[in-house]
Design a protein around this motif. Structure first.
Motif, PDB file in Angstrom:
ATOM      1  N   THR A 129       0.806  -1.124  -0.003  1.00 56.36           N
ATOM      2  CA  THR A 129       0.180  -0.012  -0.088  1.00 56.36           C
ATOM      3  C   THR A 129       0.819   1.275   0.096  1.00 56.36           C
ATOM      4  O   THR A 129       0.648   2.407  -0.820  1.00 56.36           O
ATOM      5  N   MET A 130       1.933   1.295   0.880  1.00 59.34           N
ATOM      6  CA  MET A 130       2.769   2.423   1.112  1.00 59.34           C
ATOM      7  C   MET A 130       3.479   2.693  -0.336  1.00 59.34           C
ATOM      8  O   MET A 130       3.743   3.813  -0.869  1.00 59.34           O
ATOM      9  N   LYS A 131       3.888   1.583  -0.955  1.00 57.58           N
ATOM     10  CA  LYS A 131       4.789   1.625  -2.176  1.00 57.58           C
ATOM     11  C   LYS A 131       3.681   2.052  -3.391  1.00 57.58           C
ATOM     12  O   LYS A 131       4.001   3.031  -4.206  1.00 57.58           O
ATOM     13  N   ASN A 132       2.429   1.862  -3.301  1.00 61.16           N
ATOM     14  CA  ASN A 132       1.463   2.439  -4.388  1.00 61.16           C
ATOM     15  C   ASN A 132       1.267   3.718  -3.976  1.00 61.16           C
ATOM     16  O   ASN A 132       1.170   4.481  -4.972  1.00 61.16           O
ATOM     17  N   TRP A 133       0.872   4.225  -2.973  1.00 66.95           N
ATOM     18  CA  TRP A 133       0.879   5.603  -2.573  1.00 66.95           C
ATOM     19  C   TRP A 133       2.073   6.575  -2.966  1.00 66.95           C
ATOM     20  O   TRP A 133       1.927   7.676  -3.351  1.00 66.95           O
ATOM     21  N   LEU A 134       3.356   6.040  -2.717  1.00 67.95           N
ATOM     22  CA  LEU A 134       4.527   7.026  -2.970  1.00 67.95           C
ATOM     23  C   LEU A 134       5.325   6.996  -4.222  1.00 67.95           C
ATOM     24  O   LEU A 134       6.152   7.595  -4.476  1.00 67.95           O
TER      25      LEU A 134
END
Length: 250
Positions: A145-150
């Motif tokens: 999720t963090m990778k997708n957001w950033l």
């Protein structure tokens, strides 16, 4: 990018000659120089790839690194700086040139195949100067999720444990670590202390991620003195904005 390298080393040892030979065999033209600003400044058609072998007089390397940093800062070409050294030498080098100007550092003993693969990658595909973020969390869903957001704005790397994060940092530079405060085996606080205890990583900014916002947890997080902390429950746009704001202020 041309396959030309400025190889800076104080001594031309058998190891250095072997490394240069490996680079030659991989198709690279290697210009050898000592860590001497005057000598390097006299080189005509200076290569855009700088490979600095940190061993010897730290003062000489400090002046040379500042000189190469200036060349990179000119911004006329995609100049890249790579460091080779032990953890203490790399840590000392970071006092002269910030991580922003370093493409990658390689900790001795070196793996020439790894170095050549890294060089081949930038020669073929170019080099991304996006800020690099390492997200450390034992929850695979949160990592994705963090990778997708950033990922739209940053190069994002992931580690699913504290020890994997430490291993990654031994071979790679990042501009920011987003670190889960509560993890099994090695807690976020223990990982944070390991990062701060090593000269090569001590200056990397760390932001804790926590799922709790009660006063007791917040006080424990802040007592470690990270750059800041972020709640995992934040809305995506708010979390991303917090990261943007952090870099804008640094």
């Amino acid at each position: 990018m041309d396959k030309r390298i400025l190889f800076v080393s104080e001594k031309q040892t058998f190891l250095i000659k072997t490394m240069v030979k490996s680079l030659n065999e991989a198709g690279y033209e290697v210009v050898i120089a000592e860590p001497d600003v005057v000598e390097i400044d006299l080189i005509k058609n200076l290569p855009d790839i700088y490979l600095v072998y940190l061993e010897g007089d730290a003062k000489l390397f400090s002046d040379t690194l500042k000189y190469l940093k200036g060349k990179i800062a000119e911004g006329e070409t995609s100049r890249l700086l790579y460091l080779i050294g032990n953890e203490n030498e790399i840590g000392t080098a970071l006092e002269s040139v910030s991580r922003t100007f370093i493409a990658t550092s390689f900790v001795r003993p070196v793996n020439m195949k790894e170095i050549i693969n890294a060089l081949d990658d930038v020669v073929l595909h170019g080099f991304s100067r996006k800020k690099r973020i390492l997200v450390v969390d034992d929850d695979p869903l949160l990592l994705r999720t963090m990778k997708n957001w950033l990922s739209a704005d940053y190069d994002v790397y992931m580690a699913n444990s504290g020890m994997n994060a430490i291993s990654f940092l031994a071979q790679n530079n990042v501009d920011l670590i987003l670190l889960d405060y509560e993890m099994p085996v090695a807690s976020g606080l223990q990982v944070f202390e390991m990062i701060r205890s090593e000269k090569a990583t001590a200056h990397i900014p760390v932001i804790f991620l926590t799922a709790k916002d009660d006063k007791e947890t917040v006080m424990k997080v802040l007592s470690a003195k990270p750059e800041k902390y972020l709640l995992k429950t934040m809305a995506p746009e708010a979390l991303v904005k917090s990261v943007h704001d952090f870099f804008s202020g640094n």
